[in-house]
Enzyme design. Structure first.
Site, PDB file in Angstrom:
ATOM      1  N   GLU A 188       0.876  -1.163   0.000  1.00 35.39           N
ATOM      2  CA  GLU A 188       0.000   0.000   0.000  1.00 35.39           C
ATOM      3  C   GLU A 188       0.921   1.223   0.000  1.00 35.39           C
ATOM      4  OE1 GLU A 188      -2.800   0.143   3.245  1.00 35.39           O
ATOM      5  OE2 GLU A 188      -3.469   2.144   2.638  1.00 35.39           O
ATOM      6  N   ARG A 198       5.365 -12.745   9.733  1.00 39.61           N
ATOM      7  CA  ARG A 198       6.038 -11.509   9.353  1.00 39.61           C
ATOM      8  C   ARG A 198       7.381 -11.412  10.060  1.00 39.61           C
ATOM      9  NH1 ARG A 198       2.500  -7.646   9.459  1.00 39.61           N
ATOM     10  NH2 ARG A 198       3.868  -5.880   9.731  1.00 39.61           N
ATOM     11  N   LYS A 225       4.397   0.670   9.563  1.00 40.16           N
ATOM     12  CA  LYS A 225       4.476   1.911   8.794  1.00 40.16           C
ATOM     13  C   LYS A 225       3.912   3.090   9.575  1.00 40.16           C
ATOM     14  CE  LYS A 225       3.056   0.100   4.752  1.00 40.16           C
ATOM     15  NZ  LYS A 225       2.512   0.092   3.395  1.00 40.16           N
TER      16      LYS A 225
HETATM   17  P1  ATP Z   1      -0.051  -1.526   6.842  1.00 43.12           P
HETATM   18  O1  ATP Z   1      -1.010  -2.491   6.210  1.00 43.12           O
HETATM   19  O2  ATP Z   1      -0.129  -1.417   8.316  1.00 43.12           O
HETATM   20  O3  ATP Z   1       0.030  -0.216   6.159  1.00 43.12           O
HETATM   21  P2  ATP Z   1       1.957  -3.349   5.984  1.00 43.12           P
HETATM   22  O4  ATP Z   1       3.316  -3.394   6.554  1.00 43.12           O
HETATM   23  O5  ATP Z   1       1.089  -4.544   6.048  1.00 43.12           O
HETATM   24  O6  ATP Z   1       1.365  -2.101   6.666  1.00 43.12           O
HETATM   25  P3  ATP Z   1       1.618  -3.336   3.118  1.00 43.12           P
HETATM   26  O7  ATP Z   1       2.001  -2.274   2.186  1.00 43.12           O
HETATM   27  O8  ATP Z   1       0.219  -3.763   3.162  1.00 43.12           O
HETATM   28  O9  ATP Z   1       2.073  -2.831   4.523  1.00 43.12           O
HETATM   29  O10 ATP Z   1       2.572  -4.589   2.904  1.00 43.12           O
HETATM   30  C1  ATP Z   1       2.885  -5.108   1.639  1.00 43.12           C
HETATM   31  C2  ATP Z   1       3.244  -6.560   1.762  1.00 43.12           C
HETATM   32  O11 ATP Z   1       4.359  -6.719   2.635  1.00 43.12           O
HETATM   33  C3  ATP Z   1       2.115  -7.375   2.349  1.00 43.12           C
HETATM   34  O12 ATP Z   1       1.973  -8.555   1.592  1.00 43.12           O
HETATM   35  C4  ATP Z   1       2.553  -7.661   3.741  1.00 43.12           C
HETATM   36  O13 ATP Z   1       2.049  -8.878   4.178  1.00 43.12           O
HETATM   37  C5  ATP Z   1       4.078  -7.685   3.616  1.00 43.12           C
HETATM   38  N1  ATP Z   1       4.694  -7.307   4.883  1.00 43.12           N
HETATM   39  C6  ATP Z   1       4.449  -6.204   5.603  1.00 43.12           C
HETATM   40  N2  ATP Z   1       5.159  -6.202   6.742  1.00 43.12           N
HETATM   41  C7  ATP Z   1       5.895  -7.336   6.746  1.00 43.12           C
HETATM   42  C8  ATP Z   1       6.831  -7.929   7.653  1.00 43.12           C
HETATM   43  N3  ATP Z   1       7.166  -7.334   8.792  1.00 43.12           N
HETATM   44  N4  ATP Z   1       7.383  -9.107   7.311  1.00 43.12           N
HETATM   45  C9  ATP Z   1       7.067  -9.701   6.160  1.00 43.12           C
HETATM   46  N5  ATP Z   1       6.194  -9.211   5.268  1.00 43.12           N
HETATM   47  C10 ATP Z   1       5.601  -8.047   5.547  1.00 43.12           C
END
Ligand code: ATP
Ligand code: MG
Length: 559
Positions: free
Chosen positions: A34, A259, A269
């Site tokens: 995102e 994760r 984020k």
């Molecule tokens: P948010 O949804 O809170 O904004 P997010 O870290 O989930 O934050 P996204 O942009 O949705 O952000 O993440 C993109 C991809 O990265 C998703 O598939 C998510 O599952 C993966 N991802 C995010 N954080 C991690 C992490 N700490 N370890 C591994 N994969 C991650």
């Protein structure tokens, strides 16, 4: 597949799918960020996983911006994300997509669901919806709008789209089961009215789809085979499946993995954004940030980050990886590739009394003992040199093998010297150390086999260049910065000494022309990176990437 890669549960699933010729044996993954912040090291794990699987199985990986939330998304983030994925060494080729590209298709699918009686327009307020949803132990109640006819729903949905209703007044919901044990299936919201301009579609849309509604359909439209996401989406999977089954469209398999959590930092984020907006760090690419751009500016290489992601593997159980696991990956690489030089962080002047006043010599120094092909360089030497303040003690503790009155040490590549005395200022602070040298030890070797226990680095005072050096330490003091007492904030665990700026460190003269992006080992001190943002030609700024596990520590009996 590549048999040299260690397997994991995701690879096992894919192997089985290929054996069963599911999806005609295709492997097609995606990375779906995102664009509401910069990518962090957790995202690197997901990128390496998705693009790595595509590479190893000769499949494809897409980059897809999940841009359904118009309020928080910005083009700056889109650009930084693309830069970071490329920097990590992966390519989406021509497969760059945006969920917003599919807004019309997603809308058309919603119309299909409405016609099937599987979605309805609901006028309940957020508060009412919450009350009607029930709890984990109690079933919910059906909304009074649940039994609207398909025609009425279609009419209302069309008018929602054309902007007739104010924000928050109506939603489109899936018609699933208000008593479902999984709360997410109690008639989830698919569309909201939101008259907000979108960074790509402008004011075209007055309604925006939710993440849950959007994600699986985007995967389906792109022909994704394995939709890999983090564990928190496990409970969303039945909804992912429900939507695709009701529409009878291509149905990728959602697979969840744990994760990445990294010690002494936060990987959320929202929290990283807070650090940036409250100016607790100097932007998203501050070398202390766990963002990909932060690690890049700190001096990490793409390959060291990829090695880290491979080494930690993928599992189904959440855990915290210790920061040194990551640090070791960059250390191991730079040990082999970075040129070694001598630099002094906290200088103390040494005067060699029996060395001729105007003499200068040059010594051959090895650029990297791990890699003879990196050759040697000349290092100038003269009567006055700088050594590390820490390498001298007037009153040494036991087993102090460095410079101290009466004790002989080796100056790396140069001579053996013996301390004869010190000069102090009025306040009693040592301003100069006086020594004599033994000309017979030229090059740092004794002809009579006489041994010294300590070897220290130095920089010739006459030929020195004074550089700015930034010493970075972990951003938080605690292993888990989120582990704070109730009411306290994670920012209370910030490390107040995470950045120390030294403005005039004596370094070898050649470093004056070090180019932005170059990497060095400062002998005995660590690995340093020439900051690409703040360096100017002839005035490099050095960022400490990582400290050195001092291989001389044993000889010197210290640390
Ligand atoms: P948010 O949804 O809170 O904004 P997010 O870290 O989930 O934050 P996204 O942009 O949705 O952000 O993440 C993109 C991809 O990265 C998703 O598939 C998510 O599952 C993966 N991802 C995010 N954080 C991690 C992490 N700490 N370890 C591994 N994969 C991650
Ligand atoms: Mg997310």
């Amino acid at each position: 597949m590549d048999q040299t890669k260690p397997t994991n549960f995701i690879r096992e699933i894919i192997d089985k799918d290929i054996a069963a010729n599911k999806n005609d044996g295709r492997v097609h993954t995606r990375f779906p960020p995102e664009p509401n912040g910069y990518l962090h090291i957790g995202h690197a794990k997901s990128i390496c996983l998705n693009f790595g699987l595509a590479r190893d199985y000769k499949g494809l990986a897409n980059l897809r911006f999940d841009d359904t939330n118009p309020e928080t998304e910005e083009t700056e983030y889109v650009n930084s994300i693309m830069e970071d994925v490329k920097w990590l060494g992966f390519s989406w080729d021509d497969r760059l997509f945006y969920a917003s590209d599919y807004f019309q298709k997603l809308y058309d699918y919603a119309v299909v669901l409405i016609k099937k009686g599987k979605a309805y327009v609901c006028d309940q307020s957020l508060d009412e919806m919450r009350k009607y949803r029930g709890t984990v132990t109690e079933p919910g109640k059906e909304s009074p709008y649940r039994n609207r006819s398909a025609d009425e729903n279609l009419d209302l949905f069309t008018r929602m789209k054309s902007g007739e209703f104010p924000d928050g007044s109506k939603v489109l919901r899936g018609k699933i089961d208000m008593a479902h044990p999984n709360m997410l299936l109690r008639d989830p919201v698919f569309y909201r009215v939101r008259k907000t301009s979108h960074h790509r579609t402008g004011n075209t849309w007055a309604i925006y789809p939710t993440y849950d509604y959007t994600h699986g359909l985007c995967d389906s439209i792109e022909g994704i085979t394995h939709s890999i996401c983090t564990l928190e989406f496990e409970v969303h999977r039945p909804l992912y499946d429900w939507i695709l089954e009701e529409l009878g469209v291509h149905h990728p398999q959602q697979i969840e993995f744990a994760r990445l959590n990294l010690s002494h930092t936060v990987l959320s984020k929202r929290k990283l954004l807070e650090l940036v907006t409250k100016k607790l760090v100097n932007g998203w690419d501050d070398p202390r940030m766990p963002t990909i751009s932060g690690f890049r500016r700190r001096g990490y290489t793409p390959s060291s980050v990829r090695t880290f992601c491979e080494r930690i593997g993928v599992a189904k159980m959440d855990s915290i990886i210790d920061l040194p696991v990551l640090e070791n990956c960059i250390r191991e690489e730079l040990n082999k590739t970075a040129a070694r030089v001598m630099a002094v962080l906290k200088p103390l002047k040494v005067v060699i009394d029996n060395y001729p006043e105007n003499q200068t010599e040059e010594f051959d120094a090895i650029n990297n003992p791990e890699d003879p092909s990196m050759g040697t360089r000349k290092v100038p030497f003269s009567k006055e040199i700088f050594i590390e303040e820490d390498d001298f003690r007037e009153e040494p503790p036991k087993k102090f093998f460095r410079l101290t009155p009466g004790q002989e040490v080796r100056l790396r590549y140069a001579y053996y010297i013996t301390c004869t005395g010190v000069k102090k200022d009025d306040a009693g602070k040592i301003v100069e150390v006086h020594c004599t040298y033994d000309p017979a030890t030229r090059g740092g070797d004794s002809p009579d086999g006489r041994k010294v226990k300590g070897t220290i680095h130095w920089v010739s005072a006459r030929d020195t260049y004074r550089a700015e050096v930034r010493l970075y330490d972990s951003l938080f003091t605690q292993r888990d910065p989120n582990d704070v007492p109730e009411g306290a904030d994670f920012t209370t665990t910030l490390n107040q000494r995470s950045c120390e700026v030294l403005t005039a460190c004596p370094v070898e003269p050649s470093l004056k022309d070090a180019r932005p992006g170059a990497r060095f080992q400062f002998e005995r001190l660590g690995y340093f990176y020439v900051d690409p943002v703040d360096s100017v030609p002839g005035r490099p700024v050095f960022n400490r990437t990582v400290t050195l596990r001092d291989s001389w520590a044993k000889i010197e009996g210290k640390r």
